[in-house]
Design an enzyme around this catalytic site. Structure first.
Site, PDB file in Angstrom:
ATOM      1  N   SER A   1      -6.309  -1.108   2.621  1.00 24.23           N
ATOM      2  CA  SER A   1      -7.617  -0.742   3.348  1.00 24.23           C
ATOM      3  C   SER A   1      -8.424  -0.962   2.079  1.00 24.23           C
ATOM      4  O   SER A   1      -8.249  -0.742   1.130  1.00 24.23           O
ATOM      5  CB  SER A   1      -7.079   0.894   3.869  1.00 24.23           C
ATOM      6  OG  SER A   1      -8.665   1.565   4.221  1.00 24.23           O
TER       7      SER A   1
ATOM      8  N   TYR B   1      -2.171   8.828   1.779  1.00 27.00           N
ATOM      9  CA  TYR B   1      -3.159   7.875   2.064  1.00 27.00           C
ATOM     10  C   TYR B   1      -3.460   6.972   1.332  1.00 27.00           C
ATOM     11  O   TYR B   1      -3.223   4.850   0.850  1.00 27.00           O
ATOM     12  CB  TYR B   1      -4.109   8.083   3.383  1.00 27.00           C
ATOM     13  CG  TYR B   1      -4.824   6.479   4.243  1.00 27.00           C
ATOM     14  CD1 TYR B   1      -3.893   6.090   5.047  1.00 27.00           C
ATOM     15  CD2 TYR B   1      -5.747   5.865   3.809  1.00 27.00           C
ATOM     16  CE1 TYR B   1      -4.008   4.966   6.124  1.00 27.00           C
ATOM     17  CE2 TYR B   1      -5.821   5.006   4.925  1.00 27.00           C
ATOM     18  CZ  TYR B   1      -5.264   4.661   5.562  1.00 27.00           C
ATOM     19  OH  TYR B   1      -5.367   3.428   6.086  1.00 27.00           O
TER      20      TYR B   1
HETATM   21  P1  NAD Z   1      -2.805   2.640  15.024  1.00 24.91           P
HETATM   22  O1  NAD Z   1      -2.415   3.753  15.017  1.00 24.91           O
HETATM   23  O2  NAD Z   1      -3.879   1.626  15.789  1.00 24.91           O
HETATM   24  O3  NAD Z   1      -1.306   1.391  15.149  1.00 24.91           O
HETATM   25  C1  NAD Z   1      -0.459   1.600  14.039  1.00 24.91           C
HETATM   26  C2  NAD Z   1       1.026   1.360  14.827  1.00 24.91           C
HETATM   27  O4  NAD Z   1       1.827   1.573  13.890  1.00 24.91           O
HETATM   28  C3  NAD Z   1       1.127   1.497  16.253  1.00 24.91           C
HETATM   29  O5  NAD Z   1       1.688   0.561  16.133  1.00 24.91           O
HETATM   30  C4  NAD Z   1       2.381   2.429  15.568  1.00 24.91           C
HETATM   31  O6  NAD Z   1       2.972   2.813  16.715  1.00 24.91           O
HETATM   32  C5  NAD Z   1       3.386   1.616  14.734  1.00 24.91           C
HETATM   33  N1  NAD Z   1       3.796   3.040  13.729  1.00 24.91           N
HETATM   34  C6  NAD Z   1       3.639   4.142  13.356  1.00 24.91           C
HETATM   35  N2  NAD Z   1       4.341   5.173  12.347  1.00 24.91           N
HETATM   36  C7  NAD Z   1       5.354   4.101  12.872  1.00 24.91           C
HETATM   37  C8  NAD Z   1       6.628   4.444  11.998  1.00 24.91           C
HETATM   38  N3  NAD Z   1       7.283   5.856  11.901  1.00 24.91           N
HETATM   39  N4  NAD Z   1       7.336   3.705  12.868  1.00 24.91           N
HETATM   40  C9  NAD Z   1       7.705   2.270  13.937  1.00 24.91           C
HETATM   41  N5  NAD Z   1       6.325   1.897  13.322  1.00 24.91           N
HETATM   42  C10 NAD Z   1       5.091   3.733  13.193  1.00 24.91           C
HETATM   43  O7  NAD Z   1      -3.358   1.808  13.711  1.00 24.91           O
HETATM   44  P2  NAD Z   1      -4.466   0.626  13.199  1.00 24.91           P
HETATM   45  O8  NAD Z   1      -5.641   1.422  12.290  1.00 24.91           O
HETATM   46  O9  NAD Z   1      -4.485  -0.560  14.308  1.00 24.91           O
HETATM   47  O10 NAD Z   1      -3.516   0.497  11.464  1.00 24.91           O
HETATM   48  C11 NAD Z   1      -2.753  -0.359  11.420  1.00 24.91           C
HETATM   49  C12 NAD Z   1      -2.575  -0.266   9.978  1.00 24.91           C
HETATM   50  O11 NAD Z   1      -4.257  -1.019   9.044  1.00 24.91           O
HETATM   51  C13 NAD Z   1      -2.685   0.162   8.884  1.00 24.91           C
HETATM   52  O12 NAD Z   1      -1.749  -0.012   7.735  1.00 24.91           O
HETATM   53  C14 NAD Z   1      -4.175   1.307   8.488  1.00 24.91           C
HETATM   54  O13 NAD Z   1      -3.797   1.765   7.550  1.00 24.91           O
HETATM   55  C15 NAD Z   1      -4.714  -0.050   8.095  1.00 24.91           C
HETATM   56  N6  NAD Z   1      -5.887   0.092   8.126  1.00 24.91           N
HETATM   57  C16 NAD Z   1      -6.350   0.677   9.343  1.00 24.91           C
HETATM   58  C17 NAD Z   1      -8.286   0.407   9.039  1.00 24.91           C
HETATM   59  C18 NAD Z   1      -8.736   1.368  10.526  1.00 24.91           C
HETATM   60  O14 NAD Z   1     -10.208   1.550  10.792  1.00 24.91           O
HETATM   61  N7  NAD Z   1      -8.239   1.573  12.117  1.00 24.91           N
HETATM   62  C19 NAD Z   1      -8.486   0.880   7.591  1.00 24.91           C
HETATM   63  C20 NAD Z   1      -8.072   0.185   6.952  1.00 24.91           C
HETATM   64  C21 NAD Z   1      -6.515  -0.006   7.140  1.00 24.91           C
END
Ligand code: NAD
Length: 261
Positions: free
Chosen positions: A143, A156
């Site tokens: 991130s 985080y």
């Molecule tokens: P999201 O909440 O849409 O998806 C998260 C996924 O992780 C889902 O499939 C959920 O079921 C799964 N998950 C959560 N807890 C779990 C557990 N204990 N065991 C198994 N699976 C689990 O989130 P996203 O925004 O798509 O995030 C995906 C990645 O991208 C993450 O690592 C997040 O930190 C990173 N990220 C997201 C953003 C953003 O702005 N959305 C920015 C920077 C980084």
């Protein structure tokens, strides 16, 4: 062609960024194992949509990736189903926002387990297979918070800084091999993870959804726009692709200018 005979495991792929990556990989012909939390109905719908949109084969295996036994079971399932794992995307992640003195200890432990320890275990378990096959591509989804901090995000930010360090070590330990490991670093992408934070902003500020989005993203991104999920997927496909064999230990930032200094 490149992806046709490849098997990818993407964690956290029932939603958001991971689901979009799964879509792109299946469309490109890869066989993909998706994973994450979802109801039985949601899983069936995701599998049906992916199967109809793509050429590659797709399977689901759930589990709570804060637990080592579930991580081992997912790796075992993928190996059993496809006989190999060529590409690993450590994407599953969670967020909790709270000042440090009130930060719930169980939330801290969960965030560390999912965002940092799970990727360590996946790489530890899958790397020997990649070495045996003479090929591997690993992406750790970090991130912008791998470089900078925001108030209330102690766990985080700690995990995302940590995973960048982990990525560098894996890249060094595999540097002479046909294996790459890189970190993909998104800014804000409008997924359920971010929407939850926007809903909190709405409660605190009384703003409606669109205005809260504008305030939320405008505060951090010079572009004043969310990063489209397709930008993240595009970077992911590039890192997994044929012409990224010497990109090792890199941090690919896709963040609307958040980290420009
Ligand atoms: P999201 O909440 O849409 O998806 C998260 C996924 O992780 C889902 O499939 C959920 O079921 C799964 N998950 C959560 N807890 C779990 C557990 N204990 N065991 C198994 N699976 C689990 O989130 P996203 O925004 O798509 O995030 C995906 C990645 O991208 C993450 O690592 C997040 O930190 C990173 N990220 C997201 C953003 C953003 O702005 N959305 C920015 C920077 C980084």
């Amino acid at each position: 062609m490149w992806f046709n005979d490849k098997v990818a495991l993407i964690t956290g792929s029932t939603s958001g960024i991971g689901l979009s990556m799964a879509q792109a990989l299946v469309e490109s012909g890869a066989s993909v194992v998706i994973s994450g939390f979802a109801s039985e109905d949601e899983v069936q719908k995701i599998l049906k949509d992916l199967a109809s949109s793509g050429k590659g084969h797709v399977e689901f295996f759930g589990g709570d990736l804060t637990k080592l036994a579930d991580i081992e079971a997912l790796v075992h399932f993928t190996q059993e189903r496809f006989g190999r794992i060529d590409m690993l995307v450590n994407n599953a992640g969670m967020q909790h926002v709270c000042p440090i003195e009130d930060f719930p200890i169980d939330k801290w432990d969960k965030l560390i387990a999912l965002n940092l320890t799970a990727p360590f275990h996946f790489v530890r378990l899958i790397l020997p297979m990649m070495r045996k096959n003479g090929f591997g591509r690993i992406i750790n989804v970090a991130s912008t918070h791998g470089f900078i901090a925001s108030k209330g995000k102690s766990a985080y930010v700690a995990t995302k800084h940590g995973i960048i360090g982990l990525t560098k070590v894996i890249a060094l330990e595999t540097a002479t091999e046909n294996i790459t490991c890189n970190a993909l670093c998104p800014g804000f992408v409008l997924t359920p993870l971010v929407e939850a934070q926007i809903r909190e902003t709405m409660t605190e500020s009384g703003l409606h959804f669109d205005a809260a989005c504008e305030a939320f993203v405008g505060d951090k991104h010079p572009s004043k726009k969310f990063v489209p999920v397709s930008d993240i997927t595009g970077a992911c496909m590039y890192l997994l692709g044929e012409h990224a064999s010497q990109i090792k230990g890199a941090q690919i930032i896709v963040d609307g200018g958040w980290t420009i200094y």
